[in-house]
Scaffold this motif. Structure first.
Motif, short mmCIF file in Angstrom:
data_model
loop_
_atom_site.label_atom_id
_atom_site.label_comp_id
_atom_site.label_asym_id
_atom_site.label_seq_id
_atom_site.Cartn_x
_atom_site.Cartn_y
_atom_site.Cartn_z
N ARG A 81 -2.10 0.39 -4.98
CA ARG A 81 -2.53 -0.24 -3.73
C ARG A 81 -1.38 -0.21 -2.75
N GLY A 123 1.66 -1.47 -0.05
CA GLY A 123 2.93 -2.07 -0.45
C GLY A 123 3.61 -3.00 0.52
N ILE A 124 2.98 -3.31 1.66
CA ILE A 124 3.71 -4.08 2.68
C ILE A 124 3.15 -5.50 2.82
N LEU A 175 8.60 -4.89 1.56
CA LEU A 175 7.98 -3.91 0.69
C LEU A 175 7.84 -4.55 -0.69
N TRP A 218 -7.09 9.48 3.23
CA TRP A 218 -5.68 9.69 2.84
C TRP A 218 -5.65 10.22 1.42
N TYR A 266 5.93 6.83 9.65
CA TYR A 266 4.56 7.14 10.04
C TYR A 266 4.62 8.39 10.92
N LEU A 308 2.41 9.60 5.77
CA LEU A 308 3.17 8.35 5.68
C LEU A 308 4.10 8.44 4.48
N SER A 350 6.33 6.27 2.23
CA SER A 350 6.67 4.90 1.86
C SER A 350 7.48 4.93 0.56
N ARG A 358 8.63 2.83 -3.31
CA ARG A 358 8.36 1.84 -4.34
C ARG A 358 9.68 1.34 -4.92
N ARG A 401 6.07 6.40 -2.71
CA ARG A 401 4.64 6.45 -2.40
C ARG A 401 4.48 7.25 -1.10
N PRO A 457 -6.27 1.91 6.09
CA PRO A 457 -4.97 1.51 5.52
C PRO A 457 -3.79 1.58 6.50
N GLY A 470 -1.12 0.71 8.67
CA GLY A 470 -0.61 -0.57 9.12
C GLY A 470 -0.61 -1.63 8.03
N ALA A 471 -1.20 -1.30 6.87
CA ALA A 471 -1.13 -2.15 5.67
C ALA A 471 -1.61 -3.59 5.91
N TYR A 529 2.33 -5.55 13.56
CA TYR A 529 2.70 -5.06 12.23
C TYR A 529 3.28 -6.19 11.38
C1 DHB Z 1 1.85 1.52 2.33
C2 DHB Z 1 0.50 1.64 2.63
C3 DHB Z 1 0.08 1.55 3.94
O1 DHB Z 1 -1.23 1.65 4.25
C4 DHB Z 1 0.97 1.33 4.97
O2 DHB Z 1 0.54 1.26 6.23
C5 DHB Z 1 2.32 1.18 4.65
C6 DHB Z 1 2.74 1.28 3.35
C7 DHB Z 1 2.31 1.65 0.93
O3 DHB Z 1 1.48 1.86 0.05
O4 DHB Z 1 3.52 1.57 0.68
#
Ligand code: DHB
Length: 396
Positions: A49, A51-52, A103, A190, A206, A215, A217, A219, A225, A298, A300-301, A390
């Motif tokens: 899933r 992460g933010i 995060l 995605w 981004y 994107l 990201s 972990r 990720r 997703p 912007g989490a 955000y």
């Molecule tokens: C992550 C997922 C997102 O949709 C996002 O905007 C930023 C980070 C993630 O999984 O780390």
């Protein structure tokens, strides 16, 4: 607890972060609840899933005693990179709005909440089946299910909460004439991967590119990720690791020489996009929370953050309604929660449409997006709006 009939104050369908956090907050106010979920704990923990976490939700986790691990293992991020035209532009949240984000993956939020509920002796039942909700407009709404040992059970409660996600049984149990759906589909999805590699960038990147969105990201120090825009019908199994890396690299490529550090792909899936809101969030003595009531794309989490914001309001409204023995108070929940929900709908729609390439779109649209992105990073007003949204709006 052993009988087939279980009596409680609040019956909660869904043991994701929304359902468990609600149960945790209610327990702190001395309100009993029972939570059921048709998934097992390992099934939930095995799903990748977002992460933010907004700082406000980190405070919720720590101050309510649900998690102190988030302080040790979560990482504060003071900004993000917006990358377009092959260059990165930092949006400095701390300088713009004095707030940051953390995060800390949703899976860890779930684990902390499930552990906290277990530690406090809560009645949380995973791995149930055939869940149905009944008598929603009556005084004792019910949750009927078969537990993990094959025993038929019935939970009767004063108030029922549907926190069972976008495909759950709770929203579906509301007669169609009693709900209005607002939604938008997007012609892309995605492709999400977990990779064993060192971080490629200090903060989230981004990326807008002529080949579509990506994107980057993180972990941990050794697991990252990443996501890239793909067709909604893409088959993740059809992609070799080489092809995945080539696609990610060409999206982030630029004159500054930025490249991703590569490694084995350990998990892959396609995430579909949808903006969706169901109104109202109450039907009789059932209230909906989190994805059961609304989903966001997703970008912007916001999904988990909105779910936690819902339960913050919901716990407060439930406490008042139960203390005053006045279910009329429950009407305040939806309108309060929906103010944030619709702001987040706008924000995630905006981020999504600014950064993704619509298949078959004209060159005009790409130029327009680039001008929009320049308008955000070159303007304090533009980047402050992004930073405010955000990092999360202050309380309702
Ligand atoms: C992550 C997922 C997102 O949709 C996002 O905007 C930023 C980070 C993630 O999984 O780390």
């Amino acid at each position: 607890m052993a009988g087939a009939h279980i009596r409680t104050t609040v019956g909660i369908v869904g043991a994701g972060p929304a359902g468990l956090m609600l149960s945790h907050l209610l327990a702190r106010s001395g309100i009993e609840s029972v939570v059921v979920d048709n998934r097992t704990r390992p099934e939930i923990e095995g799903t990748s899933r977002a992460g933010i976490l907004e700082a406000g939700n980190v405070r919720l986790l720590t101050e309510s005693g649900a998690s102190d691990r988030v302080c040790r293992e979560g990482r504060p991020h003071g900004g993000i990179e917006l990358r377009f035209g092959g260059e990165s532009h930092r949006v400095d949240f701390e300088a713009l709005v004095g707030r940051n984000v953390w995060l800390y993956p949703q899976t860890d939020v779930f684990t902390d909440l499930a552990d906290a509920r277990e530690r406090d002796g809560a009645d949380v039942r995973f791995g149930v089946s055939g869940t149905r909700v009944v008598d929603l407009t009556g005084e004792r709404p019910g949750i009927l299910f078969t537990d993990a040992d094959g025993v038929h059970r019935e939970v009767r409660c004063d108030i029922l909460v549907g926190a069972d996600g976008s495909r759950g049984v709770c929203r579906a149990a509301v007669p169609e004439a009693a709900r209005t759906h607002f939604y938008r589909e997007y012609p892309f999805a995605w492709f999400g991967v977990l990779v064993e590699a060192p971080p490629s960038a200090a903060e989230l990147v981004y990326t807008h590119s002529e080949h579509g969105f990506a994107l980057i990201s993180r972990r941990t120090e050794s697991v990252q990720r990443m996501y890239f825009q793909c067709d909604p019908d893409e088959d993740p199994a059809a992609w070799s690791e080489d092809r995945i890396w080539a696609e990610l690299q060409r999206r982030v490529r630029g004159a500054d020489g930025f490249t991703l550090k590569e490694g084995p792909v350990t998990d892959r899936s396609v995430l579909r996009f949808r903006s969706f809101v169901c109104e109202p969030m109450r039907f009789g003595n059932m209230l909906l929370a989190g994805d059961a009531a609304h989903t966001v794309p997703p970008t912007g989490a916001k999904g988990l953050n909105l779910a936690l914001a819902d339960v913050r309001v919901l716990a407060e409204v439930l406490e008042t309604a139960l203390a005053k023995r006045d279910h009329g108070v429950l009407d305040a929940y939806g309108p309060r929660a929906l103010r944030r929900v619709w702001r987040a709908q706008h924000f995630t729609y905006w981020m999504t449409t600014m950064l993704h390439r619509v298949p078959g779109s004209a060159a005009f649209d790409v130029r327009r997006q680039l001008a929009e992105l320049a308008g955000v990073v070159d303007s304090t007003a533009g980047s402050t709006y992004l930073a405010e949204a955000y990092t999360g709006w202050s309380a309702e």
